[in-house]
Write a protein that holds these residues in place. Structure first.
Motif, PDB file in Angstrom:
ATOM      1  N   PRO A 138       0.822  -1.281   0.137  1.00  0.00           N
ATOM      2  CA  PRO A 138       0.078  -0.032   0.009  1.00  0.00           C
ATOM      3  C   PRO A 138       0.845   1.297  -0.033  1.00  0.00           C
ATOM      4  O   PRO A 138       0.421   2.241  -0.441  1.00  0.00           O
ATOM      5  N   SER A 139       2.072   1.233   0.645  1.00  0.00           N
ATOM      6  CA  SER A 139       3.004   2.449   0.928  1.00  0.00           C
ATOM      7  C   SER A 139       3.496   2.776  -0.946  1.00  0.00           C
ATOM      8  O   SER A 139       3.743   3.903  -1.085  1.00  0.00           O
ATOM      9  N   VAL A 147      -5.009   6.306  -5.765  1.00  0.00           N
ATOM     10  CA  VAL A 147      -5.303   6.098  -4.321  1.00  0.00           C
ATOM     11  C   VAL A 147      -6.622   6.756  -3.983  1.00  0.00           C
ATOM     12  O   VAL A 147      -7.582   6.117  -3.290  1.00  0.00           O
ATOM     13  N   TRP A 192      -3.220   2.438   6.838  1.00  0.00           N
ATOM     14  CA  TRP A 192      -3.205   1.721   5.733  1.00  0.00           C
ATOM     15  C   TRP A 192      -1.900   1.356   5.060  1.00  0.00           C
ATOM     16  O   TRP A 192      -1.191   0.342   4.756  1.00  0.00           O
ATOM     17  N   GLN A 193      -1.213   2.794   4.979  1.00  0.00           N
ATOM     18  CA  GLN A 193       0.020   2.914   4.327  1.00  0.00           C
ATOM     19  C   GLN A 193       1.165   2.969   5.539  1.00  0.00           C
ATOM     20  O   GLN A 193       2.219   3.539   5.293  1.00  0.00           O
ATOM     21  N   SER A 256      -2.302  12.805   0.369  1.00  0.00           N
ATOM     22  CA  SER A 256      -3.467  12.166   0.157  1.00  0.00           C
ATOM     23  C   SER A 256      -4.564  13.101   0.359  1.00  0.00           C
ATOM     24  O   SER A 256      -5.845  12.823  -0.173  1.00  0.00           O
TER      25      SER A 256
END
Lengths: 324, 431, 296
Positions: A138-139, A147, A192-193, A256
């Protein structure tokens, strides 16, 4: 008492500077040699620091006291920007609030998750490689538009999250359209990341000498005891590192928020974290002076936090290299 | 395509030098006259996507045939990226020779001396035969003409005939704002009762353009020639109050709008009617997918009988950087992109409905474009003079208006607070 | 008091420990798989959506495409604006590799100075270095751009690579400082007694010992550069010079029709090189650190 039991060592403040009463000529020569060596090693960093950081920083501080729209020369306005920020800018207040929530709530969650998973992965090496990559994936997706597409899809009404929660009786509906759930959604995105943070913890865990564990085990320490007396102290520099960086990073959350809201900071300003607000003021509204003022306020807040962290590291961070 | 790639690649070497030169050149690049023998490279920037990039490649090939000595180096970004780039270039020196331009930035760049005054080139390098005076007037600001309108659009009301049929609602038959509100309420009720997740329309008071229409119906533009606001807090409050009828129940919920963002309720077939600039129709159809093949376009609700509140707004202009080394060549390129038959043929309505009559005639109009053309002809009586070029910071205000509209929809702000915030923002932006 | 030489060779595990270990391993696997599923799901969704036609993006949010198609892959293979896809990959690759080299080089040097050399002014500069961590990048980006533009370096890779060689990202310096500080000084002193100066100690003693942090640094430098969006956006003009993130955005434009299908597909394809990079290099993290050599 085992000879290998780790003890909390009080280190001197700051990296490796011992107290010295008086310098003999030999010591003075040594100092000079050390200083020369130090600056030689530091040369690339120094050039970058002065040329690419200090200069622009000074300029931006100057700009924060001006009104500058990028076209006409900056116009001095004194403290006007700062005054307006604190007295006449409800958007700033909202932005600061949601940023603080994001930092204070999100950082511990992310660190805990990263550490927990790193510990889990450290348990054994065989088969861990696959999971390591999976958790890091995810990262890798970075700050691309995808994303936004993916995360929004996850949190839509009747999307995967909504469906999963509904199946256990929690009917929240879509998160993305719900002003109260947008910040939690962004926190979850950060969590998540967690791959990067996890990788650093893992590197730190790998550096813990196996002998210490074995010795502790010989002494009859169970897993929890070993964690408390071996892992945590040995890992503390890395914890400190991650903690500081995550806090700072959380304050600077931009990419983000930008892509999820398509640059708007919506809905209803709930993704308008402070750096995004700064960016919009500077680049979309061409109010570079005002944006610089926001930037400096953020910097000061973060600096205060960093100073506090550094001051307290004496009491909980243990550097093996400082053992004498 | 491959030939063009090599062609672009071969000239790409000069880009860094070209930009540096453009940045270094001093006084307004007043050329020494145009020499058809001289090898010239022009930098061109546009916003758009891959599709438009391909069209530009074709256009440049055609231009190259007429002017073999001029090479064009083009670059493009998406709309926000494009303007970010231009702003940093403006601050650091070195805007591209020719660029697509947007109305809301025209005043800012012109007043700061960043654009070349094209007045001397009108009638010469830039043909004015197929551009009406009204059209040319649009680019006039700060004692010069700084942008040639390439395409225009007007505000209109779209509706989705197939969706209307599916939910059993008759299209809005025109009328006042109150009529429209009533229609929205009835339409939503009918659709929802029938079990469809469909609404009549979104909260139209969230768009500044409609506020503008309301003001213009009273005979006042939003801002004066000098950039001063021309409306009171009362005006704004009254406008937003009009939306409170539909905001509660009948309008497309803000939460749902957020979920499909950046698409809207209309292009996800959840809303029956939506007001917007007429050339957005193509985007709507594309987003709606194959199921929906046509849209209806009609005039927006009337605020005041007989008022000439609508106007033709440029959806795109072309401008030249003040620092260009080749003003004549740049003007020729502008002329080609705006006026030529080739550009009309190649671009069609990709950039909007062409403002130049020659380009318009050469363009092949698909059904929707024809509808748009017919629509603009049909509202001729309602068309008034264009308002003054948008004030510096208009983009910010437009965005603020939209955000407030969204917050009103969520109920996180009262109308009074909204008015206060908007005026406070306006104060800060304009001063 | 040095760690006593408790070198355990084989592991004579008693019988009951073995079955307990097996049970533990199973639980371990299960836990990890559960977490993996949750973490990976969005990426699976991304992968599945690369097969969705563009029009489905507004309406079908589910996992399975209603009308699977390979059109998206075909679209992105064509490249954008006449520039082929591999060109964008190459640009990203060049930038990323240069970043790794520059970062490791400059950051390790600086970190060694901060952690091991007692020079005058160390405290101040260390605080300054940490201070740069706190700087929101947007505040300095305009002055930096103006400066690079005056040097005529816009639309080159120089503004994107030079800072890496000057350790401008304090993250890496700080990371290595923490690792170096955590190393016992025994070996340093042993080497010094043998007559080694700082340079020798740095190269032969410290660098090998902080391999995990170097690998970590390399991984991050590579990935962050690969995903960097703002700097390339500002400094690069020609599409041929664009790295992947900028190129990806070219499929999306609000003012014309957007191609979400192509966007997600391009993102996914862009993901693969760095995923491979990570998979290859993260194995080094397993081998840990040679503190085994640090005995009395």
């Amino acid at each position: 008492m085992s000879t290998t039991e780790t003890r909390r060592v009080v280190t001197a403040q700051g990296p490796g500077r011992p107290a010295r009463p008086k310098a003999t000529p030999a010591q003075r020569r040594r100092t000079l040699r050390e200083t020369r060596a130090g600056y030689t090693f530091l040369l690339p960093w120094m050039i970058g620091f002065l040329g690419l950081t200090v200069g622009p920083m000074a300029y931006s501080l100057y700009l924060s006291f001006t009104s500058y729209n990028l076209f006409a020369p900056p116009k001095w306005v004194g403290f006007e920007n700062y005054i307006r920020l604190f007295t006449d800018d409800p958007v700033f207040v909202q932005s600061a609030t949601i940023t603080l929530v994001y930092v204070v709530v999100g950082t511990p969650i992310k660190l805990a998750a990263a550490l927990a998973v790193a510990l889990l992965l450290n348990y054994r090496d065989r088969g861990a490689a696959f999971f390591r990559s999976a958790f890091y994936a995810p990262s890798l997706i970075g700050a691309s538009v995808s994303v936004a597409i993916v995360w929004r899809a996850m949190f839509n009404t009747d999307g995967p999250v909504d469906s999963a929660l509904s199946s256990v009786g929690i009917n929240l509906g879509g998160w993305i359209g719900n002003v109260d759930l947008v910040v939690p959604m962004m926190i979850l995105l950060a969590v998540w990341q967690f791959g990067a943070t996890m990788v650093i913890f893992l590197a730190g865990l790998k550096q813990v000498p196996k002998e210490l564990y074995e010795a502790a085990e010989m002494d009859g320490a169970g897993a929890l005891r070993r964690f408390k007396t071996v892992t945590m102290p040995m890992l503390s520099p890395v914890v400190f590192f991650n903690l500081l960086l995550e806090l700072v990073g959380a304050f600077q959350v931009f990419a983000s928020a930008y892509i999820i809201s398509n640059g708007t900071g919506g809905p209803a300003g709930m993704t308008n974290f402070i750096t995004l607000y700064l960016y919009k003021r500077g680049f979309s509204d061409s109010q570079m002076g005002y944006a610089s003022a926001i930037g400096w306020i953020v910097m000061i807040v973060v600096a205060v936090i960093a100073v506090i962290l550094f001051r307290t590291q004496k009491s909980w961070v243990h550097y093996s290299g400082d053992d004498r | 395509m491959l030939r063009t790639t090599k062609f672009l690649a071969a000239t790409a070497v000069t880009v860094a030098g070209g930009l540096a030169l453009a940045g270094c050149s001093t006084g307004g690049g007043a050329g020494d006259g145009y020499d058809p023998e001289e090898e010239i490279t022009l930098n061109f920037a546009f916003w758009g996507n891959d599709e438009r990039a391909q069209l530009y490649d074709q256009a440049f090939e055609a231009f190259q045939e007429e002017h073999p000595n001029i090479t064009i180096n083009s670059s493009f970004l998406d709309f926000p990226g494009f303007w970010q780039k231009r702003q940093t270039e403006a601050a650091g020196g070195g805007l591209p020779d020719v660029m697509q331009f947007d109305y809301s930035y025209l005043r800012q760049y012109a007043e700061n001396g960043l654009l070349l005054d094209l007045e001397p080139y009108l009638g010469e390098e830039i043909s004015t035969d197929s551009l009406s005076d009204q059209i040319l007037d649009i680019g006039r600001v700060a004692d010069g003409n700084f942008g040639i309108t390439t395409s225009t659009n007007a505000w209109g009301l779209f509706s989705n005939p197939k969706l209307l049929e599916t939910v059993g609602v008759e299209d809005f038959a025109g009328g006042t704002a109150d009529d429209y509100n009533q229609w929205i309420i009835d339409a939503t009720k009918t659709a929802q009762d029938g079990g469809h997740e469909v609404w009549g329309a979104s909260d139209w008071t969230g768009r500044i353009q409609l506020f503008e229409l309301q003001q213009r119906a009273k005979g006042e533009d939003l801002f004066t020639e000098d950039g001063e606001p021309n409306f009171t807090e009362e005006d704004l409050r009254a406008f937003w109050e009009q939306g409170s009828e539909i905001r509660e129940e009948a309008a497309f919920p803000a939460a749902k709008a957020e979920e499909v963002f950046p698409l809207g309720g209309f292009d996800t077939a959840q809303v029956l009617s939506e007001g917007t600039w007429d050339n957005f129709g193509a985007g709507y159809l594309a987003n709606l997918g194959e199921e929906y093949t046509e849209l209806t376009l009609q005039a927006p609700p009337v605020f005041e009988e007989g008022a000439q509140d609508l106007y033709l707004k440029p959806s795109m202009l072309h401008s030249v950087a003040a620092t260009t080394d080749h003003p004549e060549a740049a003007a020729m390129l502008v002329d080609f992109l705006v006026n030529s038959e080739e550009s009309g043929e190649i671009f069609g309505t990709n950039r909007g409905l062409p403002a130049s009559t020659t380009a318009l005639e050469a363009a092949e109009l698909d059904e929707l474009s024809q509808q748009i053309k017919d629509y603009e002809e049909s509202i001729a009586d309602r068309l008034g003079d264009a308002p003054p070029v948008p004030v510096v910071g208009y983009g910010t205000l437009e965005e603020k208006f939209r955000q407030i509209g969204q917050e009103l929809g969520y109920g996180t702000i009262t109308v009074d607070a909204a008015v206060e915030q908007f005026f406070s923002e306006m104060d800060a932006t304009l001063n | 008091m040095t760690a006593t030489a408790l070198v355990t060779t084989g592991k004579p595990a008693p019988r009951k420990k073995m079955t307990r270990k097996k049970w533990q391993t199973v639980v371990w696997f299960v836990a990890l798989i559960a977490i993996t599923l949750v973490v990976i799901y969005p990426l699976v969704w991304l992968f599945a959506s690369t097969f969705k036609p563009n029009s489905e993006f507004g309406q079908n949010q589910g996992l399975i495409p209603l009308e699977p198609t390979l059109q998206n892959y075909a679209t992105i293979m064509e490249g954008i604006g006449g520039v082929p896809m591999w060109r964008f990959f190459m640009n990203s690759l060049i930038l990323a590799v240069a970043a790794v080299v520059g970062t490791l080089f400059s950051s390790s040097l600086a970190a060694y100075a901060f952690a091991r050399v007692k020079f005058k002014g160390l405290g101040i500069f260390f605080s300054a270095m940490i201070g740069t961590l706190l700087l929101p990048v947007h505040v300095v980006i305009i002055p930096q751009y103006i400066w690079f533009n005056k040097l005529g370096l816009v639309d080159t890779f120089v503004p994107l690579i030079l800072p890496k060689f000057l350790a401008t990202e304090a993250f890496f310096v700080f990371l290595m400082v923490q690792f170096i500080r955590n190393l016992p000084r025994d070996m340093d002193e042993a080497a010094r007694i043998d007559g080694a100066g700082h340079g020798r100690i740095f190269w032969s003693v410290i660098l090998p010992l902080i391999k995990p942090s170097l690998i970590t640094g390399a991984i991050f430098a590579f990935i962050w550069t690969w995903n960097d969006f703002l700097a390339p956006l500002l400094y690069l003009n020609s599409p041929e010079n664009y790295p992947l993130p900028i190129a990806l955005n070219l499929y999306n434009d609000q003012t014309s029709t957007s191609d979400y299908g192509a966007t997600v597909t391009a993102s996914f394809v862009a993901l693969i090189p760095i995923l491979l990079f990570f998979i290859v290099f993260q194995r080094f993290l397993v081998n840990g650190v040679a503190t085994q050599g640090l005995k009395g």
